[in-house]
Scaffold this motif. Structure first.
Motif, short mmCIF file in Angstrom:
data_model
loop_
_atom_site.label_atom_id
_atom_site.label_comp_id
_atom_site.label_asym_id
_atom_site.label_seq_id
_atom_site.Cartn_x
_atom_site.Cartn_y
_atom_site.Cartn_z
N VAL A 3 -49.18 -6.40 52.39
CA VAL A 3 -48.88 -6.72 53.78
C VAL A 3 -47.38 -6.89 53.94
CG1 VAL A 3 -49.25 -8.32 55.70
CG2 VAL A 3 -51.12 -7.83 54.11
N PHE A 4 -46.82 -6.20 54.95
CA PHE A 4 -45.39 -6.23 55.21
C PHE A 4 -45.14 -6.79 56.61
CE2 PHE A 4 -46.32 -2.92 52.22
CZ PHE A 4 -45.29 -2.96 51.30
N SER A 5 -43.99 -7.40 56.78
CA SER A 5 -43.58 -7.76 58.14
C SER A 5 -43.20 -6.47 58.86
CB SER A 5 -42.39 -8.72 58.11
OG SER A 5 -41.25 -8.07 57.57
N GLY A 6 -43.33 -6.48 60.17
CA GLY A 6 -43.00 -5.29 60.94
C GLY A 6 -42.63 -5.65 62.36
N ARG A 7 -42.21 -4.64 63.10
CA ARG A 7 -41.79 -4.85 64.49
C ARG A 7 -42.19 -3.64 65.31
NH1 ARG A 7 -37.12 -3.71 67.34
NH2 ARG A 7 -36.23 -2.76 65.46
N ARG A 8 -42.74 -3.88 66.49
CA ARG A 8 -43.07 -2.80 67.41
C ARG A 8 -41.80 -2.42 68.16
NH1 ARG A 8 -48.25 -3.84 70.95
NH2 ARG A 8 -46.86 -5.28 72.05
N LEU A 9 -41.42 -1.16 68.09
CA LEU A 9 -40.13 -0.74 68.62
C LEU A 9 -40.06 -0.83 70.14
CD1 LEU A 9 -39.48 2.38 66.33
CD2 LEU A 9 -38.66 0.02 66.05
N SER A 10 -41.19 -0.67 70.82
CA SER A 10 -41.18 -0.64 72.29
C SER A 10 -40.76 -1.98 72.90
CB SER A 10 -42.54 -0.23 72.83
OG SER A 10 -43.53 -1.17 72.44
N ASP A 11 -41.14 -3.07 72.26
CA ASP A 11 -40.84 -4.39 72.85
C ASP A 11 -40.38 -5.44 71.83
OD1 ASP A 11 -43.18 -4.79 71.48
OD2 ASP A 11 -44.37 -5.39 73.22
N GLY A 12 -40.23 -5.04 70.57
CA GLY A 12 -39.76 -5.99 69.57
C GLY A 12 -40.81 -6.96 69.05
N LEU A 13 -42.07 -6.75 69.42
CA LEU A 13 -43.12 -7.66 68.97
C LEU A 13 -43.20 -7.70 67.45
CD1 LEU A 13 -45.64 -9.43 69.79
CD2 LEU A 13 -46.98 -7.34 69.46
N GLN A 14 -43.24 -8.90 66.89
CA GLN A 14 -43.41 -9.06 65.45
C GLN A 14 -44.86 -8.79 65.07
OE1 GLN A 14 -40.78 -9.84 63.23
NE2 GLN A 14 -39.60 -9.41 65.09
N VAL A 15 -45.07 -7.95 64.06
CA VAL A 15 -46.42 -7.60 63.63
C VAL A 15 -46.50 -7.70 62.11
CG1 VAL A 15 -46.80 -6.06 65.59
CG2 VAL A 15 -45.86 -5.13 63.45
N ALA A 16 -47.70 -7.60 61.60
CA ALA A 16 -47.92 -7.48 60.16
C ALA A 16 -48.51 -6.09 59.91
CB ALA A 16 -48.88 -8.56 59.66
N VAL A 17 -48.03 -5.42 58.88
CA VAL A 17 -48.49 -4.07 58.54
C VAL A 17 -49.21 -4.13 57.21
CG1 VAL A 17 -47.84 -1.68 58.15
CG2 VAL A 17 -46.54 -3.06 59.80
N LYS A 18 -50.50 -3.87 57.24
CA LYS A 18 -51.32 -3.92 56.04
C LYS A 18 -51.52 -2.51 55.51
CE LYS A 18 -55.78 -5.73 54.37
NZ LYS A 18 -56.94 -6.57 54.73
#
Length: 304
Positions: free
Chosen positions: A43-58
């Protein structure tokens, strides 16, 4: 716990395609440092480019997937986890269940699941490790949320099958919780299951003895182990012999009502355990949790 060792995560843009050939992952999200890894993948930290939302990428390797499912419009099967999370999302989701925002197939490598990532949270294992056994009012606040979330999950045809402290995250500001990691999940059915990919020390006697169990008694047994863990600071059973004995030894002073609920959940016979609805109507569950925030005080806010 999760292995926090470093893992490389390099994917070429053309390698990754999502459902129905939409835009590639790298056009929609950026991927940051590793948050954790284990048997489920990384699991990695991530960011949605459209709005900067912080996400987790599994990231899930295809070799580690034991159950597959078919989705409408998809030519190839996907991991069961994707199908279950998509189902729960399509029916509106629940505040106590982690939400899958997107998923992508990585050609020849596996899958990427983009998950919501609550900020300022930590898993319940770390929460208990740092603070020790939880006061009963705080345990009640957390436990009630978990049971309510599981009622939603079961009502929509899903069973998690790996309820444990590491699969619950706590928002340290609000004390709200979410159930995560449906990698061991399955469609809910009334007939017995003959396979189990959950955690051995949370598994019930019937699995240890006969490799068979039913969804609700399994879930309720795991909840009993989890509640004991919260109020005593550690799980009640470590070895198979202790599991099949089904007699927890309380290591701290716990109210009679709380002990009663734990013993009910940890009944040896599956048919003697409560349903989730019966569990919620137990006297301890109907207790008062309002004073807990004052008693608990301000919590630190470790990052995930």
């Amino acid at each position: 716990m999760l292995d926090k060792t470093s893992v490389e995560f390099h994917l070429e843009e053309e390698e990754i395609r999502g459902k129905n050939e939409k835009q590639p992952f790298c056009s929609l999200y950026s991927c940051g440092p590793l948050l954790g890894s284990g048997g489920f993948g990384s699991v990695f930290s991530g960011r949605r480019l459209s709005d900067g939302l912080q996400v987790a990428v599994k990231q899930i390797s295809s070799e580690r997937v034991h159950q597959w499912a078919r989705l409408p419009g998809e030519l190839e099967p996907v991991p069961m986890e994707i199908a279950l999370l998509q189902l729960l999302s399509e029916v509106g989701g629940h505040s106590g269940v982690v939400r899958m925002l997107d998923w992508f197939r990585v050609e020849g490598r596996g899958f990427l699941l983009v998950m919501e990532r609550p900020l300022q949270c930590q898993d319940l294992f770390d929460f208990i490790t740092e603070r020790g056994a939880l006061p009963e009012r705080l345990a009640l606040r957390v436990f009630r949320q978990i049971v309510e979330a599981l009622r939603f999950v079961h009502a929509h045809g899903v069973v998690h099958r790996d309820i444990k402290d590491e699969n619950i995250v706590v928002d340290t500001r609000t004390l709200n919780v979410k159930i995560i990691d449906f990698g061991s999940g399955a469609p809910l059915k009334e007939t017995p299951y003959g396979e189990f990919e959950g955690t051995r020390v949370y598994s019930p006697p019937e699995w240890v003895l006969s490799q068979s169990y039913e969804a609700v008694p399994l879930t309720v047994w795991s909840l009993g182990v989890l509640l004991f863990d919260m109020v005593c600071g550690d799980i009640p059973f470590e070895r198979d012999q202790e599991i099949v004995k089904a007699t927890p030894t309380f290591t701290r002073r716990i109210s009679k009502e709380c002990q009663s609920l734990i013993r009910w959940c940890l009944s040896y016979r599956p048919e003697d355990r409560p349903s989730l609805e019966e569990l919620l109507s137990h006297p301890w569950m109907e207790g008062d949790e309002e004073e807990e925030e004052e008693e608990h005080g301000s919590l630190p806010s470790p990052s995930l």
